[in-house]
Write a protein that holds these residues in place. Structure first.
Motif, PDB file in Angstrom:
ATOM      1  N   PHE A   8     -81.563  57.422 -28.263  1.00  0.00           N
ATOM      2  CA  PHE A   8     -80.995  56.753 -27.099  1.00  0.00           C
ATOM      3  C   PHE A   8     -79.498  57.046 -26.994  1.00  0.00           C
ATOM      4  CE2 PHE A   8     -80.675  52.495 -24.710  1.00  0.00           C
ATOM      5  CZ  PHE A   8     -81.273  53.006 -23.581  1.00  0.00           C
ATOM      6  N   SER A   9     -78.797  56.991 -28.106  1.00  0.00           N
ATOM      7  CA  SER A   9     -77.348  57.229 -28.091  1.00  0.00           C
ATOM      8  C   SER A   9     -77.024  58.649 -27.630  1.00  0.00           C
ATOM      9  CB  SER A   9     -76.745  56.969 -29.472  1.00  0.00           C
ATOM     10  OG  SER A   9     -77.316  57.839 -30.437  1.00  0.00           O
ATOM     11  N   GLU A  10     -77.879  59.594 -27.936  1.00  0.00           N
ATOM     12  CA  GLU A  10     -77.643  60.981 -27.521  1.00  0.00           C
ATOM     13  C   GLU A  10     -77.752  61.135 -26.003  1.00  0.00           C
ATOM     14  OE1 GLU A  10     -79.749  65.159 -28.507  1.00  0.00           O
ATOM     15  OE2 GLU A  10     -79.262  63.927 -30.259  1.00  0.00           O
ATOM     16  N   LEU A  11     -78.620  60.352 -25.378  1.00  0.00           N
ATOM     17  CA  LEU A  11     -78.708  60.363 -23.920  1.00  0.00           C
ATOM     18  C   LEU A  11     -77.395  59.876 -23.321  1.00  0.00           C
ATOM     19  CD1 LEU A  11     -80.156  60.689 -21.213  1.00  0.00           C
ATOM     20  CD2 LEU A  11     -81.111  58.398 -21.556  1.00  0.00           C
ATOM     21  N   PHE A  12     -76.831  58.824 -23.878  1.00  0.00           N
ATOM     22  CA  PHE A  12     -75.549  58.321 -23.386  1.00  0.00           C
ATOM     23  C   PHE A  12     -74.463  59.382 -23.546  1.00  0.00           C
ATOM     24  CE2 PHE A  12     -77.828  54.504 -23.027  1.00  0.00           C
ATOM     25  CZ  PHE A  12     -77.096  53.645 -22.222  1.00  0.00           C
ATOM     26  N   GLU A  13     -74.458  60.086 -24.671  1.00  0.00           N
ATOM     27  CA  GLU A  13     -73.503  61.182 -24.861  1.00  0.00           C
ATOM     28  C   GLU A  13     -73.713  62.261 -23.806  1.00  0.00           C
ATOM     29  OE1 GLU A  13     -74.151  62.455 -28.887  1.00  0.00           O
ATOM     30  OE2 GLU A  13     -73.180  60.688 -29.723  1.00  0.00           O
ATOM     31  N   GLN A  14     -74.959  62.619 -23.552  1.00  0.00           N
ATOM     32  CA  GLN A  14     -75.298  63.647 -22.565  1.00  0.00           C
ATOM     33  C   GLN A  14     -74.797  63.243 -21.175  1.00  0.00           C
ATOM     34  OE1 GLN A  14     -76.609  66.601 -23.165  1.00  0.00           O
ATOM     35  NE2 GLN A  14     -76.923  67.245 -21.053  1.00  0.00           N
ATOM     36  N   LEU A  15     -74.832  61.953 -20.905  1.00  0.00           N
ATOM     37  CA  LEU A  15     -74.375  61.437 -19.611  1.00  0.00           C
ATOM     38  C   LEU A  15     -72.857  61.237 -19.566  1.00  0.00           C
ATOM     39  CD1 LEU A  15     -77.226  58.837 -19.034  1.00  0.00           C
ATOM     40  CD2 LEU A  15     -76.854  60.955 -17.726  1.00  0.00           C
ATOM     41  N   PRO A  35     -83.139  47.092  -9.105  1.00  0.00           N
ATOM     42  CA  PRO A  35     -84.229  46.676  -8.213  1.00  0.00           C
ATOM     43  C   PRO A  35     -85.485  47.508  -8.481  1.00  0.00           C
ATOM     44  CG  PRO A  35     -82.196  47.022  -6.992  1.00  0.00           C
ATOM     45  CD  PRO A  35     -81.957  47.529  -8.380  1.00  0.00           C
ATOM     46  N   SER A  36     -86.628  46.882  -8.405  1.00  0.00           N
ATOM     47  CA  SER A  36     -87.880  47.585  -8.735  1.00  0.00           C
ATOM     48  C   SER A  36     -88.151  48.767  -7.815  1.00  0.00           C
ATOM     49  CB  SER A  36     -89.059  46.612  -8.716  1.00  0.00           C
ATOM     50  OG  SER A  36     -89.191  46.036  -7.438  1.00  0.00           O
ATOM     51  N   ALA A  37     -87.676  48.720  -6.589  1.00  0.00           N
ATOM     52  CA  ALA A  37     -87.932  49.809  -5.638  1.00  0.00           C
ATOM     53  C   ALA A  37     -86.938  50.962  -5.768  1.00  0.00           C
ATOM     54  CB  ALA A  37     -87.891  49.271  -4.212  1.00  0.00           C
ATOM     55  N   MET A  38     -85.915  50.809  -6.603  1.00  0.00           N
ATOM     56  CA  MET A  38     -84.884  51.839  -6.748  1.00  0.00           C
ATOM     57  C   MET A  38     -85.216  52.774  -7.913  1.00  0.00           C
ATOM     58  SD  MET A  38     -80.800  51.389  -7.501  1.00  0.00           S
ATOM     59  CE  MET A  38     -80.463  50.709  -5.890  1.00  0.00           C
ATOM     60  N   ALA A  39     -85.240  54.063  -7.637  1.00  0.00           N
ATOM     61  CA  ALA A  39     -85.417  55.046  -8.710  1.00  0.00           C
ATOM     62  C   ALA A  39     -84.170  55.040  -9.592  1.00  0.00           C
ATOM     63  CB  ALA A  39     -85.637  56.434  -8.121  1.00  0.00           C
ATOM     64  N   LEU A  40     -84.352  55.294 -10.859  1.00  0.00           N
ATOM     65  CA  LEU A  40     -83.238  55.278 -11.808  1.00  0.00           C
ATOM     66  C   LEU A  40     -82.077  56.142 -11.326  1.00  0.00           C
ATOM     67  CD1 LEU A  40     -81.994  54.523 -14.564  1.00  0.00           C
ATOM     68  CD2 LEU A  40     -83.203  56.499 -15.515  1.00  0.00           C
ATOM     69  N   HIS A  41     -82.370  57.360 -10.898  1.00  0.00           N
ATOM     70  CA  HIS A  41     -81.289  58.275 -10.513  1.00  0.00           C
ATOM     71  C   HIS A  41     -80.581  57.861  -9.222  1.00  0.00           C
ATOM     72  CE1 HIS A  41     -84.575  59.894  -8.061  1.00  0.00           C
ATOM     73  NE2 HIS A  41     -83.618  60.340  -7.264  1.00  0.00           N
ATOM     74  N   GLU A  42     -81.156  56.906  -8.479  1.00  0.00           N
ATOM     75  CA  GLU A  42     -80.539  56.427  -7.240  1.00  0.00           C
ATOM     76  C   GLU A  42     -79.565  55.268  -7.471  1.00  0.00           C
ATOM     77  OE1 GLU A  42     -84.047  55.399  -5.050  1.00  0.00           O
ATOM     78  OE2 GLU A  42     -84.262  57.433  -4.236  1.00  0.00           O
ATOM     79  N   ALA A  43     -79.475  54.774  -8.676  1.00  0.00           N
ATOM     80  CA  ALA A  43     -78.578  53.648  -8.954  1.00  0.00           C
ATOM     81  C   ALA A  43     -77.141  54.044  -8.604  1.00  0.00           C
ATOM     82  CB  ALA A  43     -78.678  53.246 -10.420  1.00  0.00           C
ATOM     83  N   PRO A  44     -76.398  53.129  -8.003  1.00  0.00           N
ATOM     84  CA  PRO A  44     -75.066  53.466  -7.494  1.00  0.00           C
ATOM     85  C   PRO A  44     -74.005  53.732  -8.554  1.00  0.00           C
ATOM     86  CG  PRO A  44     -75.495  51.119  -7.249  1.00  0.00           C
ATOM     87  CD  PRO A  44     -76.780  51.746  -7.709  1.00  0.00           C
ATOM     88  N   PHE A  45     -74.289  53.428  -9.799  1.00  0.00           N
ATOM     89  CA  PHE A  45     -73.278  53.601 -10.840  1.00  0.00           C
ATOM     90  C   PHE A  45     -73.267  54.994 -11.460  1.00  0.00           C
ATOM     91  CE2 PHE A  45     -76.850  51.027 -12.370  1.00  0.00           C
ATOM     92  CZ  PHE A  45     -77.386  51.853 -13.353  1.00  0.00           C
ATOM     93  N   TRP A  46     -74.215  55.862 -11.114  1.00  0.00           N
ATOM     94  CA  TRP A  46     -74.221  57.231 -11.633  1.00  0.00           C
ATOM     95  C   TRP A  46     -73.334  58.109 -10.766  1.00  0.00           C
ATOM     96  CZ3 TRP A  46     -76.024  56.477 -16.079  1.00  0.00           C
ATOM     97  CH2 TRP A  46     -77.195  55.783 -16.321  1.00  0.00           C
ATOM     98  N   ASN A  47     -72.666  59.064 -11.405  1.00  0.00           N
ATOM     99  CA  ASN A  47     -71.975  60.076 -10.617  1.00  0.00           C
ATOM    100  C   ASN A  47     -73.019  61.137 -10.241  1.00  0.00           C
ATOM    101  OD1 ASN A  47     -72.070  62.219 -12.603  1.00  0.00           O
ATOM    102  ND2 ASN A  47     -70.283  61.348 -13.631  1.00  0.00           N
ATOM    103  N   ALA A  49     -73.546  64.263 -11.001  1.00  0.00           N
ATOM    104  CA  ALA A  49     -74.074  65.069 -12.112  1.00  0.00           C
ATOM    105  C   ALA A  49     -75.028  64.247 -12.977  1.00  0.00           C
ATOM    106  CB  ALA A  49     -72.930  65.623 -12.958  1.00  0.00           C
ATOM    107  N   GLN A  50     -74.689  63.003 -13.240  1.00  0.00           N
ATOM    108  CA  GLN A  50     -75.560  62.139 -14.025  1.00  0.00           C
ATOM    109  C   GLN A  50     -76.886  61.898 -13.294  1.00  0.00           C
ATOM    110  OE1 GLN A  50     -72.750  58.920 -14.212  1.00  0.00           O
ATOM    111  NE2 GLN A  50     -72.322  59.257 -16.386  1.00  0.00           N
ATOM    112  N   ALA A  51     -76.796  61.608 -12.005  1.00  0.00           N
ATOM    113  CA  ALA A  51     -78.002  61.362 -11.211  1.00  0.00           C
ATOM    114  C   ALA A  51     -78.897  62.596 -11.191  1.00  0.00           C
ATOM    115  CB  ALA A  51     -77.621  60.958  -9.787  1.00  0.00           C
ATOM    116  N   GLU A  52     -78.305  63.751 -11.034  1.00  0.00           N
ATOM    117  CA  GLU A  52     -79.078  65.000 -11.014  1.00  0.00           C
ATOM    118  C   GLU A  52     -79.762  65.238 -12.359  1.00  0.00           C
ATOM    119  OE1 GLU A  52     -78.154  69.748 -10.679  1.00  0.00           O
ATOM    120  OE2 GLU A  52     -76.945  68.395  -9.461  1.00  0.00           O
TER     121      GLU A  52
END
Length: 78
Positions: A8-15, A35-47, A49-52
């Motif tokens: 899990f920590s390596e994912l955070f590093e990757q991001l 929100p249950s209807a929101m895909a993870l990559h659509e969350a507003p806190f990702w930049n 590159a992270q979302a992609e």
């Protein structure tokens, strides 16, 4: 050669995020629940590159997919 399973920590590093236990816990507390209807990559806190990265990891069923699923589940808890 990359590992087929990433901690899990390596994912955070990757991001590009802080990956120590306290930082991961604070990130999850700050951003959960999604929100249950929101895909993870659509969350507003990702930049962009992270979302992609997150979207591609799941679409391509990459070796990151399992840990991205773990992140998704962790952000849906509250």
């Amino acid at each position: 050669m990359e590992h087929p399973v990433h901690p899990f920590s390596e994912l955070f590093e990757q991001l590009g995020l802080d990956a120590d236990d306290a930082s991961i816990k604070a990130f999850l507390e700050r951003h959960a629940p999604l929100p249950s209807a929101m895909a993870l990559h659509e969350a507003p806190f990702w930049n962009p590159a992270q979302a992609e990265f997150l979207e591609a990891a799941l679409e391509e069923d990459a070796d990151w997919a399992e840990v991205v699923d773990h992140l998704d589940a962790s952000l849906r808890k509250r």
